[in-house]
Design an enzyme around this catalytic site. Structure first.
Site, PDB file in Angstrom:
ATOM      1  N   SER A  10      12.906  22.618  39.421  1.00  0.00           N
ATOM      2  CA  SER A  10      12.986  21.609  40.472  1.00  0.00           C
ATOM      3  C   SER A  10      14.333  20.901  40.353  1.00  0.00           C
ATOM      4  CB  SER A  10      11.802  20.644  40.350  1.00  0.00           C
ATOM      5  OG  SER A  10      11.833  19.660  41.362  1.00  0.00           O
TER       6      SER A  10
ATOM      7  N   TYR B  21      15.718  19.258  51.432  1.00  0.00           N
ATOM      8  CA  TYR B  21      15.873  19.740  50.059  1.00  0.00           C
ATOM      9  C   TYR B  21      15.129  18.839  49.075  1.00  0.00           C
ATOM     10  CZ  TYR B  21      17.961  20.854  45.564  1.00  0.00           C
ATOM     11  OH  TYR B  21      18.145  21.192  44.252  1.00  0.00           O
TER      12      TYR B  21
ATOM     13  N   LYS C 267      11.870  19.751  46.625  1.00  0.00           N
ATOM     14  CA  LYS C 267      11.889  19.579  45.171  1.00  0.00           C
ATOM     15  C   LYS C 267      10.747  18.662  44.727  1.00  0.00           C
ATOM     16  CE  LYS C 267      14.270  22.487  44.720  1.00  0.00           C
ATOM     17  NZ  LYS C 267      14.331  23.652  43.799  1.00  0.00           N
TER      18      LYS C 267
END
Length: 264
Positions: free
Chosen positions: A140, A154, A158
């Site tokens: 991650s 994004y 994560k």
């Protein structure tokens, strides 16, 4: 494959953190399945890993395409490759305001960062549980711990990986299978060019705290083998994560936006 060494599948293995995780696993007596879009770099890596005594299988796969993870799992089964270690490393990013983002790029990020690791983990976990052993490493990011203006999708993907990894780590207690979520901060890889973050405060200037992909891989391997649930790489990144987690968003979000904003 020798049949006596544990077998690790590494996604996004053509470069960066993925390639260095493959090197780390090879040094610690694992055979490898390397997968990414680009075949040539993986073939070169496979040759390199022979020096560490590791046998490698290269399987080209574009995890940004729907169904690619299922096809990869089927290919592993067809070849009789029983995976002991799953490294969900492949990742995509993009910077800029969400309303200006390329819809195709958004879809690809969701496929690579969310759909593919979820489907691969679901496909490979049952056999690990039956064998009573196995490890999953979710790569991650420190971006998982707070919203990221100009990297909204994004950061959200994560955060998904972190939440998903922590949840199934809890579910798998007592099975012999562990799940570790690795959260590196800024890292020197080709990702920065693709995501347009290389000129942000994260990577340049006096406050930048950038690690090499080899350093991140060493941290990741050790954390995975120790069975850690979550590992944030580096003391400075731990401080950043702590401040982001416990600061009100009204304070932390403008700071994050300023840090992520591309430089001139």
């Amino acid at each position: 494959m020798t049949g006596t060494r544990p077998l690790a599948l590494v996604t996004g293995a053509s470069s960066g953190i993925g390639a260095d995780l493959a090197r780390e696993l090879a040094r610690h007596d694992h055979d490898l399945v390397l997968t990414a879009r680009r075949t040539a770099p993986m073939q070169a890596l496979a040759e390199e890993l022979k020096a560490a005594g590791a046998a490698s299988t290269v399987i080209a796969a574009d995890l940004s395409k729907p169904g690619a993870a299922a096809e990869l799992a089927f290919e592993l089964e067809t070849r009789g490759l029983a995976v002991d270690v799953l490294v969900n490393n492949a990742g995509l990013g993009a910077g800029g305001p969400f309303h200006e983002s390329d819809p195709l790029r958004v879809s690809e990020m969701l496929q690579v960062n969310v759909v593919a690791p979820t489907e691969l983990t679901r496909a490979l976990l049952p056999a690990m549980i039956r064998r009573g052993r196995g490890r999953v490493l979710m790569v991650s990011s420190t971006a998982a711990f707070q919203p990221g203006p100009t990297m909204a999708v994004y950061s959200a993907t994560k955060a998904f990986e972190l939440s998903f990894g922590e949840a199934i780590s809890h579910e798998l207690r007592g099975t012999g299978v562990t799940v570790t979520t690795l959260c590196p901060g800024p890292t020197h890889t080709g990702f920065t060019d693709v995501a347009n973050t290389g000129k942000s405060v994260l990577f340049v200037g006096p406050m930048a705290n950038v690690m090499t992909s080899a350093e991140v891989a060493r941290h990741g391997y050790r954390a995975m083998m120790a069975g850690k649930r979550v590992h944030v790489v580096g003391f400075a990144n731990k401080l950043v994560v702590a401040s982001g987690r416990f600061s009100p968003h009204a304070i932390s979000m403008p700071v994050t936006a300023a840090i992520l904003r591309p430089g001139k």
